[in-house]
Design an enzyme around this catalytic site. Structure first.
Site, mmCIF file in Angstrom:
data_model
loop_
_atom_site.group_PDB
_atom_site.id
_atom_site.type_symbol
_atom_site.label_atom_id
_atom_site.label_comp_id
_atom_site.label_asym_id
_atom_site.label_seq_id
_atom_site.Cartn_x
_atom_site.Cartn_y
_atom_site.Cartn_z
ATOM 1 N N LYS A 89 34.457 43.022 37.433
ATOM 2 C CA LYS A 89 35.898 42.792 37.593
ATOM 3 C C LYS A 89 36.409 43.113 38.997
ATOM 4 C CE LYS A 89 37.581 42.997 32.872
ATOM 5 N NZ LYS A 89 36.339 43.263 32.107
ATOM 6 N N GLU A 111 48.351 43.256 33.567
ATOM 7 C CA GLU A 111 48.324 43.681 32.181
ATOM 8 C C GLU A 111 46.880 44.049 31.865
ATOM 9 O OE1 GLU A 111 47.961 40.397 32.754
ATOM 10 O OE2 GLU A 111 46.139 40.083 31.556
ATOM 11 N N SER A 377 26.877 42.169 33.203
ATOM 12 C CA SER A 377 28.264 42.238 33.674
ATOM 13 C C SER A 377 28.786 43.651 33.888
ATOM 14 C CB SER A 377 29.175 41.494 32.701
ATOM 15 O OG SER A 377 29.088 42.041 31.397
HETATM 16 C C1 LIG Z 1 35.930 42.515 31.008
HETATM 17 C C2 LIG Z 1 34.494 42.447 30.800
HETATM 18 C C3 LIG Z 1 33.869 41.282 30.288
HETATM 19 C C4 LIG Z 1 34.625 40.074 29.820
HETATM 20 O O1 LIG Z 1 35.438 39.443 30.766
HETATM 21 P P1 LIG Z 1 35.047 38.029 31.384
HETATM 22 O O2 LIG Z 1 36.259 37.630 32.124
HETATM 23 O O3 LIG Z 1 34.701 37.125 30.262
HETATM 24 O O4 LIG Z 1 33.885 38.261 32.279
HETATM 25 C C5 LIG Z 1 32.480 41.256 30.189
HETATM 26 N N1 LIG Z 1 31.741 42.327 30.546
HETATM 27 C C6 LIG Z 1 32.296 43.455 31.023
HETATM 28 C C7 LIG Z 1 31.407 44.598 31.398
HETATM 29 C C8 LIG Z 1 33.686 43.560 31.164
HETATM 30 O O5 LIG Z 1 34.220 44.691 31.626
#
Ligand SMILES: *Cc1c(COP(=O)(O)O)cnc(C)c1O
Length: 393
Positions: A89, A111, A377
């Protein structure tokens, strides 16, 4: 086939800017300025420098040997979990904060649901010394106390949304109201590839660094920048869009996106938008969303807060419709088991969101030489309590 946005802000049938008239000036300014500003050399210089020295990029591309052995393929993990604040993010909030500053904005609003995007926003506001106001549902504030504390430590004001179900959509409404009332000095940072045009395009552009680096790293490590498979999880879809971005036109690369099936697709407790959703308008864009017969947005559910969203970004809706990306759904249980498996096999505890992408491995058959890239992610620290309860640790 064209997978990119057109001049009107659409990806095929999806996208656009369905917003109240009072927001036109804000969106119009952003639409007119964002590409010009991002293209400027001093923007690029600062973006690259912060990604390197503040976020810690490039994130490694790691050949997970024990995981590879288990599934009979060459599995590489793109380590977004090693970024500052523990997920992808931050790539987007760093980009948007520089943009906001270049546009002369003094105040940032956002938000947040689970608080991850709120934390990533508060982080870059502290970095830049900009005022930061985060809207968060009253229920979520109670559920996500550590993230609220993080935001406060970094100087953000957290305002509870007390209407409706007191969760994400109510916080979104409050943030919109704030932006309408403060059109000149305030920038609204959206955290995924959702919202009115140009947000989905802008966020995917900032996240596209993930696949840009991956291609270079694949050349160095395998001699070929085209893997056989690329996997990512999808909430709104920003890590997946960043991971897919530079592979979209590589027709030989199979792209797979994992959604949260929660307790099961037909359980009434899921967030499997591409399976259950229909076309409609959500958060300012035409996309696919889960809704009742008469068009009320359905309350989504997933054990992972980051995937607990009733829609997907408009570009995903398009990629789904034209079948460029395969959307699959993974239950809570499957994601939890896959998270445990990665921890045991590689010494990497992933976010439960990421566990959804990892769980897809079990459902596929590979050839030994197949190259698979998975977007890791985020890291699992934030999910420790959930792991402890689920596995009785
Ligand atoms: C917020 C988040 C997601 C999901 O958000 P996307 O916009 O779909 O990427 C996925 N993995 C993690 C670790 C997150 O913090």
């Amino acid at each position: 086939m064209n997978y990119r946005v057109d001049d009107r802000g659409y990806y095929g049938d999806f996208g656009g800017a369905y917003i109240p008239e009072m927001l036109y000036p804000n969106i119009e300014e952003l639409r007119n300025e964002y590409l010009k500003t991002i293209a400027q050399p001093d923007f690029q210089k600062e973006f690259k420098s912060l990604l390197k020295d503040y976020v810690g990029r490039p994130s490694p591309l790691f050949l997970a040997k024990r995981l590879s052995e288990k599934y009979g393929a060459q599995i590489y993990l793109k380590r977004e979990d090693l970024n500052h604040t523990g997920a992808h993010k931050i790539n987007n909030t760093v980009g948007q904060i520089i943009l906001a500053q270049k546009l002369g904005k003094k105040r940032i609003i956002a938000e947040t649901g689970a608080g991850q995007h709120g934390v990533a926003t508060a982080t870059v506001c502290a970095l830049k010394g900009l005022e930061c106001v985060i809207y968060m549902g009253e229920v979520d504030i109670k559920r996500q106390a550590p993230n609220v504390a993080r935001m406060k430590m970094m100087g953000a004001t957290v305002i509870p949304a007390t209407s409706g179900s007191k969760t994400l959509k109510d916080a979104t409404n409050e943030a919109m109201r704030d932006w309408i009332n403060n059109p000149v000095d305030t920038h609204y940072i959206i955290g995924s590839v959702v919202g009115p045009h140009p947000y989905p395009e802008m966020v995917s552009l900032f996240q596209s660094i993930i696949s840009k680096e991956t291609k270079q790293q694949l050349i160095e490590q395998t001699g070929n920048d085209q893997p056989d498979y690329v996997l990512a999880c999808v909430g709104g879809g920003s890590n997946a869009m960043g991971m897919f971005y530079h592979f979209l036109d590589d027709d030989n690369v199979r792209l797979i996106a994992a959604e949260a099936a929660g307790l099961g697709i037909n359980s009434g407790h899921s967030a499997a938008t591409s399976m259950l959703g229909r076309e409609g308008v959500l958060h300012g864009s035409r996309t696919i969303l889960m809704q009742t017969e008469d068009g009320q947005v359905t309350e989504p559910y997933s054990i992972s807060a980051g995937l607990d969203y009733p829609g997907i970004g408009p570009q995903h809706a398009h990629l789904h419709k034209v079948k460029r990306v395969e959307y699959v759904s993974i239950t809570d249980d499957e994601a939890m088991e896959a998270s445990m498996e990665l921890s045991k096999l590689e010494g990497i505890i992933p976010a439960i969101e990421t566990g959804h992408a990892l769980a897809q491995l079990k459902k596929m058959t590979f050839k030994k030489e197949d190259v698979v890239v998975i977007c890791l992610s985020g890291r699992g620290d934030k999910d420790l309590e959930t792991f402890m309860k689920y596995f009785n640790l």
